[in-house]
Design a protein around this motif. Sequence first.
Motif: not given
Length: 116
Positions: A34-62
């Motif tokens: 998802c491009c919007m997901c990528h954008a929000v992750k880049r936003l936080f990383c660009g601010m110096g934040v290290n978010p915990s990311v859960h890729e639900i399409d790669q999780d069996p419980r997704g």
Amino acid sequence: MYSSTRQSEALDSLETVMRMATGSAVVIFSVSTCCMCHAVKRLFCGMGVNPSVHEIDQDPRGKEIEKALMTLLGSSSAMPVVFIGGRLVGTMDRVMASHIKGTLVPLLKEAGALWL
């Protein structure tokens, strides 16, 4: 009996999501393509934040996680879904609105995700 089983599964999924959402100062539920997901992750990383990311399409419980997120949002599926300090912020539009209004940085500081 069937409906009580489904209710129990839904509650279990909500509990799982809330447990995941409180595991880090910033938690992003995302879809890896998802491009919007990528954008929000880049936003936080660009601010110096290290978010915990859960890729639900790669999780069996997704699918269950997605349904629980839809319940919390009160709307149809939209990714990414962001939690800060264990509180639901919302999807990309809410995150960007908060950033533009200047309320995102104080939220991140309060959650311990930013120190400056």
